[in-house]
Scaffold this motif. Structure first.
Motif, PDB file in Angstrom:
ATOM      1  N   ILE A 181       0.851  -1.185   0.000  1.00  0.00           N
ATOM      2  CA  ILE A 181       0.000   0.000   0.000  1.00  0.00           C
ATOM      3  C   ILE A 181       0.889   1.238   0.000  1.00  0.00           C
ATOM      4  CG2 ILE A 181      -1.943   1.134   1.108  1.00  0.00           C
ATOM      5  CD1 ILE A 181      -2.413  -1.825   0.220  1.00  0.00           C
ATOM      6  N   THR A 182       0.774   2.037  -1.049  1.00  0.00           N
ATOM      7  CA  THR A 182       1.644   3.206  -1.211  1.00  0.00           C
ATOM      8  C   THR A 182       0.800   4.456  -1.438  1.00  0.00           C
ATOM      9  OG1 THR A 182       3.308   1.788  -2.256  1.00  0.00           O
ATOM     10  CG2 THR A 182       3.565   4.172  -2.517  1.00  0.00           C
ATOM     11  N   GLY A 183       1.084   5.511  -0.669  1.00  0.00           N
ATOM     12  CA  GLY A 183       0.363   6.761  -0.836  1.00  0.00           C
ATOM     13  C   GLY A 183       1.176   7.935  -0.335  1.00  0.00           C
ATOM     14  N   THR A 184       0.520   9.072  -0.154  1.00  0.00           N
ATOM     15  CA  THR A 184       1.215  10.251   0.361  1.00  0.00           C
ATOM     16  C   THR A 184       0.918  10.430   1.846  1.00  0.00           C
ATOM     17  OG1 THR A 184      -0.640  11.602  -0.434  1.00  0.00           O
ATOM     18  CG2 THR A 184       1.278  11.414  -1.865  1.00  0.00           C
ATOM     19  N   THR A 185      -0.335  10.740   2.188  1.00  0.00           N
ATOM     20  CA  THR A 185      -0.704  10.940   3.586  1.00  0.00           C
ATOM     21  C   THR A 185      -1.872  10.019   3.953  1.00  0.00           C
ATOM     22  OG1 THR A 185      -2.215  12.730   2.965  1.00  0.00           O
ATOM     23  CG2 THR A 185       0.031  13.350   3.595  1.00  0.00           C
ATOM     24  N   ALA A 186      -1.985   9.715   5.248  1.00  0.00           N
ATOM     25  CA  ALA A 186      -3.071   8.873   5.759  1.00  0.00           C
ATOM     26  C   ALA A 186      -3.117   7.527   5.029  1.00  0.00           C
ATOM     27  CB  ALA A 186      -4.402   9.595   5.659  1.00  0.00           C
ATOM     28  N   VAL A 187      -1.998   6.815   5.070  1.00  0.00           N
ATOM     29  CA  VAL A 187      -1.880   5.532   4.393  1.00  0.00           C
ATOM     30  C   VAL A 187      -1.950   4.411   5.442  1.00  0.00           C
ATOM     31  CG1 VAL A 187      -0.510   4.153   2.792  1.00  0.00           C
ATOM     32  CG2 VAL A 187      -0.398   6.654   2.700  1.00  0.00           C
ATOM     33  N   SER A 188      -2.771   3.393   5.194  1.00  0.00           N
ATOM     34  CA  SER A 188      -3.001   2.347   6.199  1.00  0.00           C
ATOM     35  C   SER A 188      -2.992   0.960   5.578  1.00  0.00           C
ATOM     36  CB  SER A 188      -4.354   2.561   6.897  1.00  0.00           C
ATOM     37  OG  SER A 188      -4.452   3.858   7.435  1.00  0.00           O
ATOM     38  N   GLY A 189      -2.429  -0.005   6.313  1.00  0.00           N
ATOM     39  CA  GLY A 189      -2.452  -1.390   5.852  1.00  0.00           C
ATOM     40  C   GLY A 189      -3.845  -1.985   5.858  1.00  0.00           C
ATOM     41  N   ILE A 190      -4.681  -1.564   6.811  1.00  0.00           N
ATOM     42  CA  ILE A 190      -6.063  -2.046   6.878  1.00  0.00           C
ATOM     43  C   ILE A 190      -7.047  -0.915   6.633  1.00  0.00           C
ATOM     44  CG2 ILE A 190      -7.833  -3.127   8.334  1.00  0.00           C
ATOM     45  CD1 ILE A 190      -5.670  -5.065   7.505  1.00  0.00           C
ATOM     46  N   SER A 191      -7.115   0.080   7.547  1.00  0.00           N
ATOM     47  CA  SER A 191      -8.067   1.173   7.402  1.00  0.00           C
ATOM     48  C   SER A 191      -7.589   2.387   8.187  1.00  0.00           C
ATOM     49  CB  SER A 191      -9.453   0.742   7.912  1.00  0.00           C
ATOM     50  OG  SER A 191     -10.404   1.764   7.717  1.00  0.00           O
ATOM     51  N   GLY A 192      -8.186   3.546   7.901  1.00  0.00           N
ATOM     52  CA  GLY A 192      -7.765   4.778   8.556  1.00  0.00           C
ATOM     53  C   GLY A 192      -8.392   4.998   9.908  1.00  0.00           C
TER      54      GLY A 192
END
Length: 357
Positions: free
Chosen positions: A164-175
């Motif tokens: 899982i790759t992103g900029t901000t607020a990145v989560s393996g399951i959920s935010g």
């Protein structure tokens, strides 16, 4: 079902149905063609559904350059059950492997890659109310609010294996979801991120590999421990997980479950056997000689595909001679010995697949 390419310019696009009526249930449908749309609410099977989607799947790629709420099975779906996606999903915001947006998502999975240029994306769904007994193995690449499962109120009995790759607020399951009985083994990366969640929200009985950094919630475990019976029993409080022993526990959806630590069953495969029988034909009520095994019900038993191991000796009486030898009523050529006898040797019958007489 649909197998062709779909290319539309408006809102609501789907491989099978664009915008079913509110009382329509989409069941046992599939799409294998690529779906291209210029608007929002785009799905491989269905664009927008306010009822139920059951037992559906998509294998085609789904793409929009500027719309929102895009998913492998459905763009927006109310209740989604027993459905999956394997195609690649592309969009700008609200992009999910199974659904762009959903209310209740149960027993669904995604293996396709998800690409989101803007905000909110997830392996199973970009956003949902509840997600239970679902998993994701596809990689998710997004920007803000990128998750392995979904942004939701409740995530329960789910796991993620994708990166899982992103900029901000990145989560393996959920935010910000309440997370129960979940597991993440995918790599998570971004400016603000967490292996389970990017925030310290309500997380219980949820785990991640200790080799990964960025833990704001959840319990770190080793890869070896993730394969153990102890971990399986700890995770399986709702009796929905399957123990493998060679990998971490998985949900009993999407593939046949292999129970390693169960009852041992021994199976013996006995080959069919064939028999050799013999007799001397009488002429005018006189036999005039003898043959091995003539007084036995069966002279020899031979297992399928094997050879005989007992020789068969034919011996004429004095003043008599062997006049004919038949095997299964077919005459065979032979040359008698000096004493008038004849012997069928061991190994004469090879690769036996029938009785011999």
């Amino acid at each position: 079902y649909n197998t062709g390419t779909i290319n539309t310019t408006g809102t609501y696009s789907g491989g099978v149905a664009a915008d079913p009526r509110s009382d329509d249930i989409v069941i046992n449908c599939y799409n294998t063609g690529d779906v291209y749309g210029q608007g929002s609410y785009i799905g491989g099977v269905c664009g927008y559904s306010t009822n139920k989607i059951i037992n559906c799947y998509n294998t085609g790629d789904v793409y929009t350059p500027n719309g929102y709420s895009v998913g492998g099975v459905v763009g927006y779906g109310n209740i989604i059950v027993n459905s999956y996606n394997t195609g690649k999903i592309y969009g700008t915001t609200g992009i999910g492997g199974v659904a762009g947006t959903g209310t209740e998502i149960t027993k669904c999975y995604n293996t396709g890659a998800v690409f989101c240029q803007g905000g909110t994306s997830g392996g199973v769904a970009a956003s949902a109310t509840t997600v239970t007994q679902c998993y994701n193995t596809g990689n998710v690449i997004g920007a803000n609010q990128t998750t392995g499962i979904a942004s939701a109120n409740l995530i329960e009995n789910c796991y993620n294996e994708g990166d899982i790759t992103g900029t901000t607020a990145v989560s393996g399951i959920s935010g910000n979801a309440i997370i129960k009985n979940c597991y993440n083994e995918g790599k998570v990366s971004g400016k603000t991120w967490g292996n389970i969640s990017y925030s310290q929200n309500s997380v219980s009985n949820t785990y991640y590999l200790e080799t990964e950094e960025g833990a704001l919630a959840g319990v770190p475990i080793t890869e070896e421990y993730s394969k153990s019976k102890e971990f399986y029993e700890k995770l399986n409080s709702d009796n929905v997980w399957v123990y493998y022993g060679t990998t971490h526990p998985k949900l009993g959806i999407g593939s046949s479950a292999l129970v390693v630590d169960g009852t041992t069953i021994n199976i013996e495969n006995t080959k069919k056997t064939f028999v050799v029988t013999t007799d001397v034909k009488e002429i005018n009520d006189v036999k005039g000689g003898s043959i091995s095994g003539e007084d036995e019900i069966r002279y020899e038993e031979i297992r399928y595909g094997e050879d005989n191991i007992s020789e068969i000796i034919m011996k004429p009486d004095e003043n008599f001679a062997i006049s004919e030898i038949t095997i299964n009523d077919e005459k065979i050529a032979y040359t008698v010995n000096a004493d008038g006898t004849y012997t069928i040797p061991a190994g004469y019958f090879t690769d036996v697949d029938e009785d011999k007489h």
